[in-house]
Scaffold this active site. Sequence first.
Site, mmCIF file in Angstrom:
data_model
loop_
_atom_site.group_PDB
_atom_site.id
_atom_site.type_symbol
_atom_site.label_atom_id
_atom_site.label_comp_id
_atom_site.label_asym_id
_atom_site.label_seq_id
_atom_site.Cartn_x
_atom_site.Cartn_y
_atom_site.Cartn_z
ATOM 1 N N ASP A 1 0.869 -0.990 0.035
ATOM 2 C CA ASP A 1 -0.156 0.189 0.081
ATOM 3 C C ASP A 1 0.826 1.320 -0.093
ATOM 4 O O ASP A 1 1.438 1.571 0.943
ATOM 5 C CB ASP A 1 -0.934 0.043 1.404
ATOM 6 C CG ASP A 1 -2.000 -0.961 1.085
ATOM 7 O OD1 ASP A 1 -1.708 -2.037 0.426
ATOM 8 O OD2 ASP A 1 -2.874 -0.921 1.810
ATOM 9 N N LYS B 1 -6.845 3.462 -3.291
ATOM 10 C CA LYS B 1 -7.513 3.469 -1.846
ATOM 11 C C LYS B 1 -7.479 4.679 -1.590
ATOM 12 O O LYS B 1 -6.742 5.723 -1.792
ATOM 13 C CB LYS B 1 -6.037 2.772 -1.161
ATOM 14 C CG LYS B 1 -6.277 2.592 0.323
ATOM 15 C CD LYS B 1 -5.329 1.869 1.054
ATOM 16 C CE LYS B 1 -5.381 2.046 2.415
ATOM 17 N NZ LYS B 1 -4.008 1.347 2.911
ATOM 18 N N LYS C 1 -10.165 0.446 -2.497
ATOM 19 C CA LYS C 1 -10.266 0.266 -1.184
ATOM 20 C C LYS C 1 -10.360 1.577 -0.340
ATOM 21 O O LYS C 1 -9.477 2.251 -0.130
ATOM 22 C CB LYS C 1 -8.740 -0.493 -0.871
ATOM 23 C CG LYS C 1 -8.575 -0.521 0.819
ATOM 24 C CD LYS C 1 -7.002 -1.232 1.013
ATOM 25 C CE LYS C 1 -7.171 -1.011 2.572
ATOM 26 N NZ LYS C 1 -5.543 -1.790 2.980
#
Lengths: 318, 756
Positions: A155, A218, A254
Site C-alpha cells: 500500500d 485506496k 479500497k
Amino acid sequence: MAPQNQGTELDLTWISEVQVNQPAVLRRAEQIQTRRTMKKDWQAAWLLKAVTFIDLTTLSGDDTSSNVQRLCYKAKYPIQEDLLKALDMQDIGITTAAVCVYPARVCDAVKALKDVGCKIPVASVATGFPAGQTHLKTRLEEIRLAVEDGAKEIDVVINRSLVLTGQWEVLYDEIRQFRKACGNAHLKTILATGELGSLTNVYKASMIAMMAGSDFIKTSTGKEAVNATFPVAIVMVRAIRDFFWKTGKKIGFKPAGGIRTAKDSLAWLSLIKEELGDEWLKPELFRIGASTLLSDIERQIYHHVTGRYAAYHDLPMA
Amino acid sequence: RATEGGGARRSHSQCPWAAARAAGLELAGGMAAAAAAAAAATGAGEAVTGEAATGQSMGKSSVQSIFFSLDYGPAPESPSTALAWLETQGPNLGHFVNGKWLKPDGQGTITCRDPSSGEFLANCFQAKNEDVALAVDVAKRTFEEWSQLSGATRAQHLIRLADAIHKHQKLLWTLESLASGRVVREIRDGDIPLAHQLLQYYACWAQTQEQALSGWQPIGVAVIVLPPTFSFIEMMWRVSPALAVGESGLAREPLGPGWGCLTPTTTTLPASWVIRSPHPTLLSSHWDGEPPEELEGPAGMGSPPRSSRLQPPSSVQVFQVGNASQKSPFFPPTLVLGLAPASPCTQREVPWPVVVISPFRTAKEALAMINGTPRGGNASVWSERITLALDLAYGVRMGTVWINSHGLKDAVAPVGGCKETGSSWHGGPDGLYEYLWPAGLLPRPVALPEAMDYNKFGLSAPPVLPSGPDTSPPSQTAPYGIFLAGRFQNPSSRSSRPILGSSGTVYAHVAEGGAKDIRTAVEAAHQAAALWVSQAPGKRVSMLWALADALSQRSQVLAEQLTEVMGVGITEAQTEVMLSIARLRAWGARVHAQGAGLHSAGHQGPFLRLREPLGVLAIICPEEWPLLAFVSLLSPALAHGNAVVMVPSGACPLPALQFCQDVASLLPPGLVNVVPGDRDHLTRCLALHQDVPALWYFGSAQGSQFVEWASAGNLKAIWVNGGQSRSWDQEPEGAGPELCLRAARTKTLWLSLGDI
C-alpha cells in the site's frame, strides 16, 4: 488474485477535460447511504461478506510482534465458530482479505499467519507512509524490502505535492517506479484524498494511478483529518468505471479510515454494487481497510444469531 | 388558469434508475457535462414498497446462498400501519368535512386499489352536489373565523399541522406509497420533509402577514381540484399557502392519506398518459380517454389534435431499463436518441421516466430547439462554463431552470411555468399570491358561467357607417389610423368608426381595426419584444420618463379631448392626465429598483427568483378612464420588458391614439401597437391568437368569460376583470402590486454551488 495491472501509456486527455460536479456528488452520496437496507438473513450474509473484504489493519507506533500475532489469528478466525455454525457458514472458510501492517512488522505477520495456517496475503504500507514526504530513493527501497520480507501487497502513498501542483507526468513516473519495485506483489495506491484539495483532483489522481499500473486505488491512510467518505468514493469508483470502459481492465477499490460500524460497511458494499456491479464484490477488487470494524460486525452477527446484544466480554478481543 | 399538465402524469418508479426521471431536457453534446460524477441521480432505486415485504418469506433464503449471490433482500417496510388506519375507517373512506368523516347513505363508491398489486385498499364515496354544497357552506362559515385570526395565530396552527405530519409520518408515507405505488423512500425522504417545510415556510408568511402582505386580502374559499394521480405533496404545495393567508379550502383527491375531502363524481381532468412499449424500439403513446370538454373547443380551432398515436421513425434508437412488461402499470426508464425536433414525440410532453436526447450544433440552436417546444415547465443546463450556462438559463423560456443539477425542490422556490405548462404557481411567494386579492377590491363574484355561444362571440364586427362630419376643433384632431409597428397605418377594413362627443354629435372618426391588423400588430410586437428585453433596465426607465415628459407637453389637448368626449369636468380631466404622467414615471422607477432576488435553499445551493417579461402582451383596456387606464396598464407592461398590443377604450380611443404620436418618436417601432375597433371582435382575435402568451381583459363579464374559455385551449396567462370596474385613480387598484405581479413571469434559476 487478479492479474496485475501493467498500466497504460500516460494519456493526459483522459483527465484534462474532467470536471466533477461536487453538489451532485454530495447528493448522490447522501442518497446511497439511505436507499438500501439489509435486514435479517440478508444483513447477516452481507456482513459476513464484508468480513471477507477487510484488510485487517494495525498501523501504530506501539505495534509489536505480540499484537500483530493476535491480529493474524483474528484474520484467520474473524467470527466465533459457534456463531458461524448457527448460520451454517462454518465451512465456507471465512477469513479477512489480508492483514495490513507497517514494513517493520511484515516478518512478524508472515510468520504468524503461517503458524495459524492461513494463506491470506500480508499487505505492507510503504513509501514514507503516511505523509510520503521522503526521498524517492528511500521510498522505492522501502517497497523492495517489504516485498523481500514476504509482503504480497504494497500500500503506497502518493506524493500529494505533485497533485496539488499539477505535476501529473511526475506522479505517473513515480507510481510507475513503485509498480516496478513491487515485482510480483500487488500495488495498492493510497491517494490520501483528504489532502488533495478537490474532487476533481481526486478523479485525476485516480486516473493517473490506474494508468501507472495500480491494482487498487485506496482512499486514505487513516492518518489524515478526513478519511474515507462517500463523496470521495463515488468519484473514485466512477474513475474506475471510466478506466474499465477505456481499457477493459478492472481496478480494485479500497476505502480505508473511519469505517467503524457494521452499518457503514453495508453502505459501502451497496455503493460498490450500485456503482460498479456485482463483479467488483470480491476481495480481488474490493477491500475495506479497518481495524475496529470487525468487532462491530461480530457484535451484529451475535445479535442476529442470539437475538441479544452482546456484552463486552462475550466477544474475544482481537 | 390551468395547472401544469406534466405533473399529473407522475410515473411510479419501481424502476431502478432515478436519473431518467428527469422531466425536463438535458443539454448533451457540445457542452461537456461533468464527466465523472455529474449525474446526481443515476443511482439505483430500491424496492422498499409495502408489498415487497409480503412477497417473499424471509426464512427461505439461507444466509449461505445470499452470501454468494449478494442479492438485495426484501426491505420489510410493513404496510401494517397504513392498513390498520384504513381498517379504522371501515371499507369506505368518507368525505372529510368540518373535521369529521361524512359517510352519506346511498352513494356510489369508487374502489381504490394498490396500483402495483391491484389489491383492494378502500372505497371512496362519489360526492354528489349536496355534499359539495355542504362542504362549501362549511368552508364559507369557517372562512369567517379563520380569516379573522391574527397571522401569528394562524402561523401557530400551521406549525401544529406540521408537527402532526412529523409525528405521524410513518402512517403518511406507508399510506401514500400504498395508494400511489411510489417507492417509500421518495415519500419518506422527499415528500414528507417537504410537506413539513412547506407548512413552516408559509407559517412564516402568516406570522408576518400584517406587514409583508398589507396590500392583499385572501380570496375566500378556495377549491383545489387535483387530478387522480396527484399525490399528497401536490396537495400540500397548494393547501399550505392557502391556509396561511386565511383561506379555507376544499381539496379533492381519490385516496388521500387522511386529507382527501371530496371524491370526484365525474372526471373533467386531463386524462393521464399511458405508454406501453411492446417492442424495445417502438414507443407509442396515446391519451387514455377523451380530452376534457373545456379543451375541446379551442383545440379544434387550428391547434394540433390532442389524441393520436405516436410512432417514431425507424432511425430512432430507444433504450429501456429492464423488461417492460405489458401488464405492468409502470413504465421503465427510457432513453430516446435520434428524434428530429419535428417528431411528435419531441413536440409532445412525454411523461418521465423518458429522456429524449437531440444533438445540436451551437448553443444558439439548442436554445431555439428548447424554446421551440410547447413545454414551459423546467429545464436543466449542464456546462462547466458559467458564462454559457447562465446565458442559456436566462434564454430558456421555462418556469424553473437548474444549472448543473436537476429536480431540486424547496418550499421557498416557486414552481410554475409558461406556455402549455400553464401559468399557475406553487411554492415561494408566487404560490401565495395565487390565493390573494388586492385589498380594497371586491372579490370577483362567484357565479356559474352563463350559457354563451363561444363560437359566435365577437365573430365579426358589425358594420359601422359614418354618421356625420367630425366636429373636433383642428387643434384637437387625433391622428388617424391603426398604430402599428411605430406608425399610423390604414386599417385593413378601410373603414372608420364614429366617436361621439358628450353632446351626442360625431366628434371624430377612428380607424376600424380587424383580424388582419391584429395579426400584423402581433408580428410587429414579437420583433420589438426581443430587442426591448435586451435593453438595460435603466435605458427602459429613461425612455418611459421621456414619454412622460412628452405626455405633459400634450396635457392641454388631452384634457380638452377628455372633456369633450367623456363629458367630465376640466379639473377631473386634468387630474387624469397628471396621474397618467405620474404612472409612467412611477413604474419605470419601481421596476428598475426592484431587481432580482437571490434566495438560499439550504444545502441545495442558492436560486435566483427572476422576473422575466411575458413577451407579447395583449391588453384590452377598460371603457372608463380612457387615458389613465390605458397608461396605467401600459406602463407596468413596458417597464417589465413586454411589448404590447392594445385595444383602447371604445368610447374614447382618441387620447390613446394621441399619445401614440409620442410613442412613435420615442420608442422602438412595434413595441406599442394600438388597434381601435370593435372590442369584442378584437378580443376574440387576440384571445384565440396562439402566439400571444398573455392577455389582460378589462371589459364585460361575458368578454371575460370568453377570454377564460379561449385560454383553456392555448393556455395563455390571462387576467380578466369579470365585468367589474376599477378605480384607476386609486393607488392600490390602478398602480398596486397586482399589476407588478401580472406584468412579468417568475423564473426560478437554481445556481449549483460548491467545489471546495
